[in-house]
Design a protein around this motif. Sequence first.
Motif, PDB file in Angstrom:
ATOM      1  N   LEU A   1       0.852  -1.189   0.000  1.00 53.67           N
ATOM      2  CA  LEU A   1       0.000   0.000   0.000  1.00 53.67           C
ATOM      3  C   LEU A   1       0.884   1.234   0.000  1.00 53.67           C
ATOM      4  O   LEU A   1       2.005   1.209   0.488  1.00 53.67           O
ATOM      5  N   SER A   2       0.369   2.303  -0.534  1.00 51.98           N
ATOM      6  CA  SER A   2       1.071   3.583  -0.418  1.00 51.98           C
ATOM      7  C   SER A   2       0.030   4.694  -0.431  1.00 51.98           C
ATOM      8  O   SER A   2      -1.150   4.448  -0.654  1.00 51.98           O
ATOM      9  N   ALA A   3       0.494   5.916  -0.237  1.00 51.52           N
ATOM     10  CA  ALA A   3      -0.369   7.107  -0.261  1.00 51.52           C
ATOM     11  C   ALA A   3      -1.603   6.927   0.632  1.00 51.52           C
ATOM     12  O   ALA A   3      -2.725   7.104   0.216  1.00 51.52           O
ATOM     13  N   LEU A   4      -1.359   6.541   1.888  1.00 50.22           N
ATOM     14  CA  LEU A   4      -2.475   6.298   2.804  1.00 50.22           C
ATOM     15  C   LEU A   4      -3.255   7.578   3.067  1.00 50.22           C
ATOM     16  O   LEU A   4      -2.696   8.664   3.193  1.00 50.22           O
ATOM     17  N   GLN A   5      -4.552   7.440   3.145  1.00 53.75           N
ATOM     18  CA  GLN A   5      -5.414   8.577   3.442  1.00 53.75           C
ATOM     19  C   GLN A   5      -6.687   8.015   4.083  1.00 53.75           C
ATOM     20  O   GLN A   5      -7.020   6.852   3.886  1.00 53.75           O
ATOM     21  N   VAL A   6      -7.359   8.850   4.837  1.00 52.76           N
ATOM     22  CA  VAL A   6      -8.578   8.423   5.522  1.00 52.76           C
ATOM     23  C   VAL A   6      -9.734   9.246   4.967  1.00 52.76           C
ATOM     24  O   VAL A   6      -9.579  10.449   4.715  1.00 52.76           O
ATOM     25  N   THR A   7     -10.870   8.611   4.771  1.00 51.44           N
ATOM     26  CA  THR A   7     -12.024   9.341   4.236  1.00 51.44           C
ATOM     27  C   THR A   7     -12.486  10.372   5.263  1.00 51.44           C
ATOM     28  O   THR A   7     -12.393  10.162   6.472  1.00 51.44           O
ATOM     29  N   GLN A   8     -13.002  11.489   4.745  1.00 51.10           N
ATOM     30  CA  GLN A   8     -13.505  12.554   5.623  1.00 51.10           C
ATOM     31  C   GLN A   8     -14.968  12.782   5.307  1.00 51.10           C
ATOM     32  O   GLN A   8     -15.324  12.879   4.132  1.00 51.10           O
ATOM     33  N   THR A   9     -15.772  12.842   6.336  1.00 51.44           N
ATOM     34  CA  THR A   9     -17.158  13.221   6.116  1.00 51.44           C
ATOM     35  C   THR A   9     -17.495  14.393   7.027  1.00 51.44           C
ATOM     36  O   THR A   9     -16.750  14.712   7.946  1.00 51.44           O
ATOM     37  N   ARG A  10     -18.629  14.992   6.762  1.00 50.88           N
ATOM     38  CA  ARG A  10     -18.972  16.259   7.393  1.00 50.88           C
ATOM     39  C   ARG A  10     -19.008  16.184   8.914  1.00 50.88           C
ATOM     40  O   ARG A  10     -18.420  16.996   9.605  1.00 50.88           O
TER      41      ARG A  10
END
Lengths: 971, 254
Positions: free
Chosen positions: A816-825
Amino acid sequence: MLPPQLSTLFLLALPSAVRAVFQDEVGHIDYHYELLGLPQRETTFFHRPRRDDKASLLYTLSDVGVLGAVNPSNGAIMWRQKLNGSTTNCGGFTRAGEDESWIASALGQSVHAWDAVTGRNKFWMDFAGEVKDLEIMELTESERKDLLALSDEDGTTVLRRLNGNDGSVVWEFREATKDIPLQASTNVGKVFVISLHGTAAAYNLKVSVLDTLTGKRLDELVIGTKGEVHSADDVMFVGANSASPIVAWTDDTRQKLRVNVLGTKSRQEFSLPTGTVSVEIHAPHLVQSDPHFLVHSRTATGNRADVYHVDPKTNTITKAYDLPLLSGPGAFSTTSNGANVYFTRITDDEIILLSSESHGVLSRWPLNTGSSPASAVHGVSEVVKKTGADTSYAVRTAAVTNTDDWVLVRNGAIAWARPEGMTGAVAATFAEIPESEDLVKSLEQEAHSNPLEAYIHRVNRHLNDLQYLPAYLNSIPSRLMSSVLGTEVSSKTGKLTRDGFGFHKLVILATRRGMLYGLDAGNSGKVLWGRRTVNLPQGSNWNVTGIQVHESTGQVTVLGSNGDYAVVKPDTGNVVDVAAPGPGRVTESTALVDTESGQRLISFGPDGEIGELPSNWTPKQTVVVRGSGEELKGVVFTANGTTSRGSTSWTFSLPQDQRVVSIATRPSHDPIASIGRVLGDRTVKYKYLNPNIIVVVAADDNASAFTAYLLDTVSGQVLSASKYEGVDTGKPIECAVAENWFVCTFFGQYTLRDNLAQSLKGYQVAISDLYESDEANDRGPLGDSDQYSSLDPIDTPTGVALPSVVTQTYILNTPLSALQVTQTRQGITSRHVLAYLPESHGIASIPRMFLEPRRPVGRDPTPAEMEEGLMRYHPNIEIDPKSIITHERDVIGVEKIITSPTIVESTSLVFAYGIDVFGTRVAPSFLFDILGKGFNKVTLVGTVVAITGGVLVLRPMVRKKQINALWTAPM
Amino acid sequence: MRLNPLLPLLSLLTLTAASPQTTTITLRIAPSHALLPNPNALAPATHATLSSLHKAKSAPLTVANTFVFGNVSAGSYLVDVHCATHAFAPLRIDVVPSEIEADGRLRVQAWETYRGNDWDNKGEAVPVGEAGLEVRVVGGKGYFMERSKFSVLSILKNPMILLGLVSMGIFLGMPYLVDNMDPEMKAEWEERQKTNPMNSIMGATTGGSGVGNFDVAGFLAGSSKKDEAGSGSGSGSGSGAVASSGKGESRKKR
């Protein structure tokens, strides 16, 4: 241990909870630019992949290291291969043998041969040194065509002849002379190796003449350059494979061009036009072509060209004709059809076709570039001669423009344009569509006037708005229809407007070549504008250190590393303010901080040094900067009159041998919906929710280990540190933080601590949850207190309130690379970890639920745990194809993923950039607040209509029956 | 032409000379497999990787449906095949440092491996032949979710709906059946119905009263009692819709 078959079954059962993409959403919610990168002048050509087929393809090895074939008729990618693991910065070679069904490429240390039609590999070889040149031997003693690969193995010049069928080495020529190898070249009977010989101050050109059959040296010639050649770049051209290959260079003042025909000792001089800034030489690459070449000289304002002929018998060069000076930079391309050589001149408004024989114009077409003026930088052409009653020509030219597009011009008309400039993206951000300025102004006016005036103004404004009512009413039927049928509502006015769901946002993308792009994320990622914002010196990259959207004005600020910045409007790309890169200030990094005057982007010099800031720019938070060496500093700013100065509050130095590989912070938008997790038995585990945490990953190369430090940024306190041993520090180690947890991914190979007989190997992901206490229903040492300070440790024997950390590691089937977490309101929606899969060329959206560290190990979950949604721990997580949000798309070279919340809670916008550009929206907990495409409005309306119809039909019947029943005599 | 017989020997010599401690590993995709009938259709981006601590290699898919890794040094490697359309089983390949094959290369051994299990928990050995070793296709990859389509048939297939339809059929068809009966048989049947203990619960007889007498269609058509009372149509109306005590009573009204 589970038997393997069983484990696969189990894993197949897992993904049922994964939110996959529906086929009908493809292209509707997502968009993808399949890009190659900007084609380079020397590595782009037309080539016929099949000997008996007239159709040719356009091949290029781009400046980001992607080799690809493009269909010249529509600009579609036939195939592409990323030659290097990482995105490269120019360089590389591609060659195709005439009439051969394969093409060869070289980049870095490898030489590849590819099938020209399918893009499959034919063979590949890795060599010790960097490949400096690659040529094709058109004429060999056998049927096949061979490759010549020149490489520099630590001062040793090595030329290898590779068998064109399998890549095996036919012969090898080595010369350990510390020369700088420049190029290999071949004519019918000989192979030439050109290298720079001597000292850096004054190189001479050395030409080694080799035998084609054995690679033995036949002769060696040294051509004096009178100290005019200082580096490999000064030698402008070494003609390859033509009947009379040449080598050319200019003097320092660019007044004279000196040309040597390879194999001879003499050199000839030709004068260049006065004021020449740069010179390019264009010559055919085929042995059977006439040995003619064109010298393209650019002055500050215009360009001209001279055509020379080489006499192969006497090796003398004569000037044939010259082309007039025209304004603009201009571009030339060479095409050879058999012996004929054509030159195509591309000016800003014309395409001119010339023969190398004489100056007569064969054909010319006005160039229609459409609305956006762009001029060609370099190009390649294909010339078709139609013989018949009147000889006519057709030319198609693939040219790279100064706006970083790749366009194909067919007889003067643009057939297609590819936005290849969007590759090599270094920064991007989401921006809201700016509200209409008039409205903002009137609202401000209303706010600042007395209530009565404001009321009158408002009524007037509303009355004025009535003029839009008919248009609005008119649009209702079409909107209703499109809403029922599920088609897109196209904005007729072409005006950018926000939508009720917040999906309609802009993406501002900055590339390393100094271009800024504005994409419309709500409209299939359409490129709204592309603008060269900074002009960079040749060979340098735009190192964007920060990008920020200003909250109130909506303007986007992009900070470069050399004191340069650009402020643009997101909807039009109009530049509000710009500063060119200067030599003075160097910006190492930037940070987005809260200040009295709103959010600000402040920049730091090397070693985290910050100058004075105006007092209204004083950051409210502690700013963490990289200090000199491997240390982090926490800097606190205090206002002092009109300025504010930073002072170091804490320093975190890594142990010796450790180096920082990755730092992750919580996203700026990370709302917490619930402060605890309700367990199955109705107790609550309280989350450790510290807004001031960062994760610093430090690798130790010698020990093959890395340590993840969790730091409190206010006090610099290490809240937790976990060391992972047996980790390949050469492979990427990345981490991401959100809410009360962080993930790290790495390649590990180690023996288990609790079972020394077992070992593991593979890509892994480690997830750690932070809780206030190990116990449920316990708020830890802080209790329910409203306030706390990281700097004043509370009165407990343990000192600082440390979080309770639960960690679990999973083994993955792909890195895996470029880890990111989803953002919601609101943060109510469960979070997914987004990660680019560099091997599978996709983006996975992994539910946090699977990466749960509290999954029971070695036993089945109890009913209470099942209620919580905990599954039995299994060390293996296979990334399910259904969790790949890029589905079947081949997305290459993603460097970073950014996410943005929308107005609806369920959905998060995703944008990935690097080489390809991809955007979509994800709903980690399914679309619970809007009707998706799956909601069949036609059926709903149909059902209502059918029931209404049925009732209308039945009603008179029933009434009649009732009346009849009443009037029938009782029996 | 004169040189040709020399070439293979030469290349072999250079290879062995340049790389005494390495080998070449060739992975092969079966020319035809139930799950992958035509490997020639695989995307050119398909590639294989060898990974181990501080070592990584990648090889693209060749025209001959193979992956060729040159100059592989001794070690134990995890082999993955990355393909957009198909999944392949991971392999463990060991390049044995001490054993040198007849052609001067290191010996290669291969096994299937199971992710998340002990590295030494080797599966079936994969034969390493002249043409390399075969990688096994596990299955195709399905990226998309099927959208549940609206279909009348699927509704009718639902057992609840089926039950409802059958009971509705009985409910509607019974009066006709009863009407078509012999008068004697009918009388007998009615007699039996009266003694049936279920009737007390159901509270309904053939003609239907109570629940059975509820006129669904009439209700839908809006002919409630209030409505008709307002319009004043017919005396003693609405018996069909509101009668609760049975047929006898409504008859008396008239």
